[in-house]
Design a protein around this motif. Structure first.
Motif, PDB file in Angstrom:
ATOM      1  N   GLU A 155      -8.793 -21.625   1.407  1.00  0.00           N
ATOM      2  CA  GLU A 155      -8.008 -22.341   2.398  1.00  0.00           C
ATOM      3  C   GLU A 155      -6.662 -21.651   2.553  1.00  0.00           C
ATOM      4  OE1 GLU A 155      -7.832 -26.414   1.223  1.00  0.00           O
ATOM      5  OE2 GLU A 155     -10.011 -26.708   1.365  1.00  0.00           O
ATOM      6  N   GLU A 156      -5.832 -22.139   3.438  1.00  0.00           N
ATOM      7  CA  GLU A 156      -4.572 -21.459   3.742  1.00  0.00           C
ATOM      8  C   GLU A 156      -3.660 -21.353   2.522  1.00  0.00           C
ATOM      9  OE1 GLU A 156      -1.998 -19.210   5.711  1.00  0.00           O
ATOM     10  OE2 GLU A 156      -3.967 -19.858   6.423  1.00  0.00           O
ATOM     11  N   ILE A 157      -3.659 -22.392   1.681  1.00  0.00           N
ATOM     12  CA  ILE A 157      -2.789 -22.344   0.500  1.00  0.00           C
ATOM     13  C   ILE A 157      -3.201 -21.216  -0.450  1.00  0.00           C
ATOM     14  CG2 ILE A 157      -4.195 -24.005  -0.791  1.00  0.00           C
ATOM     15  CD1 ILE A 157      -1.600 -25.032  -2.036  1.00  0.00           C
TER      16      ILE A 157
ATOM     17  N   VAL B  40      -8.731 -28.778 -16.308  1.00  0.00           N
ATOM     18  CA  VAL B  40      -9.679 -29.420 -15.406  1.00  0.00           C
ATOM     19  C   VAL B  40     -10.644 -30.238 -16.247  1.00  0.00           C
ATOM     20  CG1 VAL B  40     -11.433 -29.078 -13.633  1.00  0.00           C
ATOM     21  CG2 VAL B  40      -9.500 -27.513 -13.768  1.00  0.00           C
ATOM     22  N   GLY B  41     -10.658 -31.539 -16.045  1.00  0.00           N
ATOM     23  CA  GLY B  41     -11.481 -32.386 -16.891  1.00  0.00           C
ATOM     24  C   GLY B  41     -10.940 -32.408 -18.315  1.00  0.00           C
ATOM     25  N   GLU B  42     -11.833 -32.546 -19.294  1.00  0.00           N
ATOM     26  CA  GLU B  42     -11.412 -32.677 -20.682  1.00  0.00           C
ATOM     27  C   GLU B  42     -11.305 -31.347 -21.421  1.00  0.00           C
ATOM     28  OE1 GLU B  42     -13.938 -35.353 -22.724  1.00  0.00           O
ATOM     29  OE2 GLU B  42     -13.456 -37.086 -21.469  1.00  0.00           O
ATOM     30  N   LYS B  43     -12.119 -30.349 -21.053  1.00  0.00           N
ATOM     31  CA  LYS B  43     -12.241 -29.166 -21.904  1.00  0.00           C
ATOM     32  C   LYS B  43     -11.929 -27.850 -21.221  1.00  0.00           C
ATOM     33  CE  LYS B  43     -15.851 -31.328 -24.731  1.00  0.00           C
ATOM     34  NZ  LYS B  43     -17.244 -31.200 -25.238  1.00  0.00           N
ATOM     35  N   GLN B  44     -11.986 -27.798 -19.892  1.00  0.00           N
ATOM     36  CA  GLN B  44     -11.880 -26.524 -19.205  1.00  0.00           C
ATOM     37  C   GLN B  44     -10.517 -26.328 -18.553  1.00  0.00           C
ATOM     38  OE1 GLN B  44     -16.166 -27.511 -17.764  1.00  0.00           O
ATOM     39  NE2 GLN B  44     -15.641 -25.570 -16.783  1.00  0.00           N
ATOM     40  N   GLN B  45     -10.214 -25.071 -18.232  1.00  0.00           N
ATOM     41  CA  GLN B  45      -9.064 -24.709 -17.430  1.00  0.00           C
ATOM     42  C   GLN B  45      -9.540 -23.790 -16.312  1.00  0.00           C
ATOM     43  OE1 GLN B  45      -6.487 -22.981 -20.565  1.00  0.00           O
ATOM     44  NE2 GLN B  45      -4.986 -24.509 -19.976  1.00  0.00           N
ATOM     45  N   ALA B  46      -8.933 -23.918 -15.143  1.00  0.00           N
ATOM     46  CA  ALA B  46      -9.328 -23.079 -14.021  1.00  0.00           C
ATOM     47  C   ALA B  46      -8.123 -22.838 -13.128  1.00  0.00           C
ATOM     48  CB  ALA B  46     -10.459 -23.717 -13.222  1.00  0.00           C
ATOM     49  N   ALA B  47      -8.132 -21.684 -12.472  1.00  0.00           N
ATOM     50  CA  ALA B  47      -7.071 -21.315 -11.530  1.00  0.00           C
ATOM     51  C   ALA B  47      -7.669 -21.322 -10.130  1.00  0.00           C
ATOM     52  CB  ALA B  47      -6.501 -19.941 -11.877  1.00  0.00           C
ATOM     53  N   CYS B  48      -7.723 -22.502  -9.522  1.00  0.00           N
ATOM     54  CA  CYS B  48      -8.318 -22.638  -8.191  1.00  0.00           C
ATOM     55  C   CYS B  48      -7.659 -23.802  -7.470  1.00  0.00           C
ATOM     56  CB  CYS B  48      -9.825 -22.861  -8.298  1.00  0.00           C
ATOM     57  SG  CYS B  48     -10.645 -23.066  -6.703  1.00  0.00           S
ATOM     58  N   HIS B  49      -6.961 -23.506  -6.368  1.00  0.00           N
ATOM     59  CA  HIS B  49      -6.303 -24.565  -5.598  1.00  0.00           C
ATOM     60  C   HIS B  49      -7.311 -25.607  -5.120  1.00  0.00           C
ATOM     61  CE1 HIS B  49      -2.370 -22.740  -5.487  1.00  0.00           C
ATOM     62  NE2 HIS B  49      -2.821 -21.635  -4.916  1.00  0.00           N
ATOM     63  N   VAL B  50      -8.478 -25.178  -4.677  1.00  0.00           N
ATOM     64  CA  VAL B  50      -9.428 -26.081  -4.030  1.00  0.00           C
ATOM     65  C   VAL B  50     -10.209 -26.885  -5.060  1.00  0.00           C
ATOM     66  CG1 VAL B  50     -11.415 -26.222  -2.487  1.00  0.00           C
ATOM     67  CG2 VAL B  50      -9.618 -24.528  -2.068  1.00  0.00           C
ATOM     68  N   ARG B  51     -10.899 -26.203  -5.958  1.00  0.00           N
ATOM     69  CA  ARG B  51     -11.756 -26.905  -6.913  1.00  0.00           C
ATOM     70  C   ARG B  51     -10.955 -27.727  -7.917  1.00  0.00           C
ATOM     71  NH1 ARG B  51     -16.901 -24.305  -7.853  1.00  0.00           N
ATOM     72  NH2 ARG B  51     -18.141 -24.752  -6.009  1.00  0.00           N
ATOM     73  N   ALA B  52      -9.909 -27.144  -8.497  1.00  0.00           N
ATOM     74  CA  ALA B  52      -9.138 -27.871  -9.500  1.00  0.00           C
ATOM     75  C   ALA B  52      -8.530 -29.138  -8.910  1.00  0.00           C
ATOM     76  CB  ALA B  52      -8.042 -26.974 -10.075  1.00  0.00           C
ATOM     77  N   TYR B  53      -8.047 -29.036  -7.676  1.00  0.00           N
ATOM     78  CA  TYR B  53      -7.456 -30.217  -7.033  1.00  0.00           C
ATOM     79  C   TYR B  53      -8.509 -31.302  -6.828  1.00  0.00           C
ATOM     80  CZ  TYR B  53      -5.476 -33.235  -3.451  1.00  0.00           C
ATOM     81  OH  TYR B  53      -5.055 -34.319  -2.745  1.00  0.00           O
TER      82      TYR B  53
ATOM     83  N   ALA C  27      -0.010 -18.779  -2.179  1.00  0.00           N
ATOM     84  CA  ALA C  27       0.532 -18.897  -3.545  1.00  0.00           C
ATOM     85  C   ALA C  27      -0.563 -18.694  -4.575  1.00  0.00           C
ATOM     86  CB  ALA C  27       1.175 -20.271  -3.737  1.00  0.00           C
ATOM     87  N   PRO C  28      -0.284 -17.970  -5.653  1.00  0.00           N
ATOM     88  CA  PRO C  28      -1.296 -17.810  -6.711  1.00  0.00           C
ATOM     89  C   PRO C  28      -1.506 -19.132  -7.442  1.00  0.00           C
ATOM     90  CG  PRO C  28       0.785 -16.798  -7.361  1.00  0.00           C
ATOM     91  CD  PRO C  28       0.943 -17.203  -5.933  1.00  0.00           C
TER      92      PRO C  28
ATOM     93  N   ALA D  30      -1.284 -11.661  -2.057  1.00  0.00           N
ATOM     94  CA  ALA D  30      -0.074 -12.417  -2.385  1.00  0.00           C
ATOM     95  C   ALA D  30      -0.401 -13.762  -3.023  1.00  0.00           C
ATOM     96  CB  ALA D  30       0.762 -12.618  -1.127  1.00  0.00           C
ATOM     97  N   GLY D  31      -1.524 -14.356  -2.632  1.00  0.00           N
ATOM     98  CA  GLY D  31      -1.903 -15.653  -3.177  1.00  0.00           C
ATOM     99  C   GLY D  31      -2.918 -15.516  -4.296  1.00  0.00           C
ATOM    100  N   CYS D  32      -4.035 -16.200  -4.152  1.00  0.00           N
ATOM    101  CA  CYS D  32      -5.104 -16.123  -5.141  1.00  0.00           C
ATOM    102  C   CYS D  32      -5.734 -14.734  -5.095  1.00  0.00           C
ATOM    103  CB  CYS D  32      -6.149 -17.197  -4.848  1.00  0.00           C
ATOM    104  SG  CYS D  32      -7.591 -17.118  -5.937  1.00  0.00           S
ATOM    105  N   SER D  33      -5.972 -14.142  -6.259  1.00  0.00           N
ATOM    106  CA  SER D  33      -6.546 -12.800  -6.315  1.00  0.00           C
ATOM    107  C   SER D  33      -7.986 -12.770  -5.804  1.00  0.00           C
ATOM    108  CB  SER D  33      -6.493 -12.270  -7.747  1.00  0.00           C
ATOM    109  OG  SER D  33      -7.182 -13.143  -8.636  1.00  0.00           O
ATOM    110  N   PHE D  34      -8.651 -13.912  -5.754  1.00  0.00           N
ATOM    111  CA  PHE D  34     -10.048 -13.986  -5.330  1.00  0.00           C
ATOM    112  C   PHE D  34     -10.194 -14.357  -3.856  1.00  0.00           C
ATOM    113  CE2 PHE D  34     -14.292 -16.258  -5.552  1.00  0.00           C
ATOM    114  CZ  PHE D  34     -15.051 -15.121  -5.774  1.00  0.00           C
TER     115      PHE D  34
END
Length: 337
Positions: free
Chosen positions: A298-300, A311-324, A304-305, A286-290
Motif C-alpha cells: 500500500e502507499e504507506i 505480532v500475536g504472542e510469539k512472533q515479530q514481523a516488519a509489515c505495515h499491512v499484515r502486522a496492523y 516509511a520502512p 525508501a520504504g519497505c525493502s520488499f
C-alpha cells in the motif's frame, strides 16, 4: 534467562564509490539494522535468498567483519571488533563450521594436526594432551582415532565435515556459527550431520546460529527462525509458529516453495510466485525493502520502512499491512484460506 548472544542495530555497509575528497558516498548495505538474541542452548536459523546478508551477519558475529554500526554482546560483554585480545577471546567461545569442508581443511596437513591447530595456537596443553584431545574429538564425531594420521583427501565429504566439526569443538566453544553446513553434502549424508549437531548440542549445551536457505532443514533443526531480506530481518519467531502461520508476505512466499511429503497436500497448496524487481542493496527502496515485489503493498509501504513489531504472542514481523491487521483487527487472510 540472559541471552548468550545479543545483537542490536547491527549494520555492515561496504563503500562502492567516493566523492571528490575521497569520502564514501555510496554503500552496499549488506546488513542494515538487525536485532536478535540467542539464548544458551538455543538454535536460531537465519534464512533468506542468496545475497540477503546472512553470511555477512555471521562474519560480523564471528569477528571476521567489522560492523559499520551497532553492538554485539557475548555472555554479557560487548564485543569490540578490531582489538586483538577480543579476537583471541572470541575464537575460543565462538567457532564456525563452513559450507565446504573441502576448502575448510588444509590438504597438506594431517587430520590430527588440523584438529589440534586451535589448541596449539591458544597454548592449550602439551603435545601428548593435544593428541589425546584429538582422539577424543574424532570419536565424538563418529570417526576412529587412527584417522588422525590421514590427510583430508582420504575422506568423503560427510567425513570431512565431521572433521571440521571436531576442530570447531576443540576449544569447547559456547556458540557455533553454522554457515550452510550441509548444503555441499549428498542428500543421504545431510541428516547424519544434522543429527550429529543436534546430539552435540544436547550433550554440551551449545548454541547455534544456523545460516541456511533450505527451509525443510531449518524446520527439523532450529528452535527459532529469523527471515532476512535485503539486509533486514522481516520476521522472527519460534520455528513451528512461523511455519504454521507466516506473517510477512516474503516468509509466506518462501514457505510456499518448500516441498511437502504428502503428495495430496503438495498438489492442493497454492504456490506464491513473486514478481517485480529485486532492489539493489546499494539503492534500496525508501520504504519497505520488499515493496517492489509485495502483492499486498500500500502507499504507506512506499513511504516509511516498517519496524519489526510483536505480532500475536510469539512472533515479530516488519509489515505495515499484515502486522496492523493482526494487532488492530485480530484477523488476517492467509494464503491457504
Amino acid at each position: 534467562m540472559a541471552p548468550l548472544l545479543s545483537v542490536r542495530g547491527l549494520k555492515v555497509h561496504f563503500p562502492i564509490s567516493r566523492g571528490l575528497w575521497g569520502r564514501d558516498i555510496r554503500y552496499v548495505k549488506a546488513v542494515d539494522g538487525v536485532d536478535f538474541d540467542i539464548a544458551p542452548g538455543e538454535s536460531m536459523a537465519l534464512v533468506g535468498e542468496s545475497g540477503c546478508g546472512k553470511s555477512t551477519l555471521g562474519a560480523a558475529v564471528l569477528g571476521m567483519q567489522i560492523p559499520t554500526a551497532g553492538t554485539i554482546s557475548f555472555a554479557g560483554e560487548e564485543v569490540r571488533h578490531g582489538e586483538r585480545q577480543t579476537r583471541i577471546r572470541l575464537s575460543r567461545d565462538i567457532q564456525t563450521v563452513f559450507q565446504d569442508p573441502v576448502s575448510a581443511l588444509n590438504p597438506k596437513m594431517s587430520v590430527g594436526d588440523s584438529i589440534a591447530e586451535p589448541l596449539a595456537i591458544h597454548g592449550v596443553g602439551d603435545a601428548k594432551s593435544r593428541a589425546e584431545r584429538v582422539a577424543e574429538l574424532l570419536s565424538l564425531v563418529g570417526l576412529h582415532p587412527q584417522h588422525a594420521e590421514r590427510r583430508p583427501n582420504a575422506f568423503s565429504g560427510g567425513q570431512r565435515q565431521r572433521i571440521v566439526i571436531a576442530r570447531a569443538l576443540a576449544l569447547q566453544p559456547k556458540l557455533l556459527i553454522l554457515d550452510e553446513p550441509v548444503s555441499a553434502l549428498d542428500v543421504s549424508i545431510r541428516s547424519q550431520i544434522l543429527n550429529l549437531l543436534l546430539d552435540l548440542q544436547r550433550r554440551f549445551g551449545l548454541s547455534y546460529l544456523f545460516i541456511s536457505h533450505d527451509l525443510s532443514v531449518v524446520r527439523h533443526f532450529a528452535d527459532r527462525v529469523a527471515v532476512m531480506y535485503l539486509g533486514k530481518l522481516v520476521e522472527t519467531g519460534p520455528t513451528e509458529a512461523v511455519f504454521a502461520r507466516p506473517v510477512h508476505p516474503y516468509t509466506e512466499a518462501l514457505l510456499s516453495a518448500v516441498p511437502l511429503p504428502d503428495p495430496v497436500a503438495q498438489r492442493a497448496r497454492k504456490r506464491i510466485v513473486l514478481t517485480g524487481d529485486l532492489p539493489s542493496p546499494a539503492n534500496p527502496p525508501a520504504g519497505c525493502s520488499f515493496v517492489t515485489r509485495c502483492p499486498l503493498a500500500e502507499e504507506i509501504c512506499r513511504q516509511a520502512p516498517p519496524p519489526l513489531v510483536k505480532v500475536g504472542e510469539k512472533q515479530q514481523a516488519a509489515c505495515h499491512v499484515r502486522a496492523y491487521r493482526i494487532n488492530e483487527e485480530g484477523t488476517i487472510a492467509w494464503a491457504e484460506d
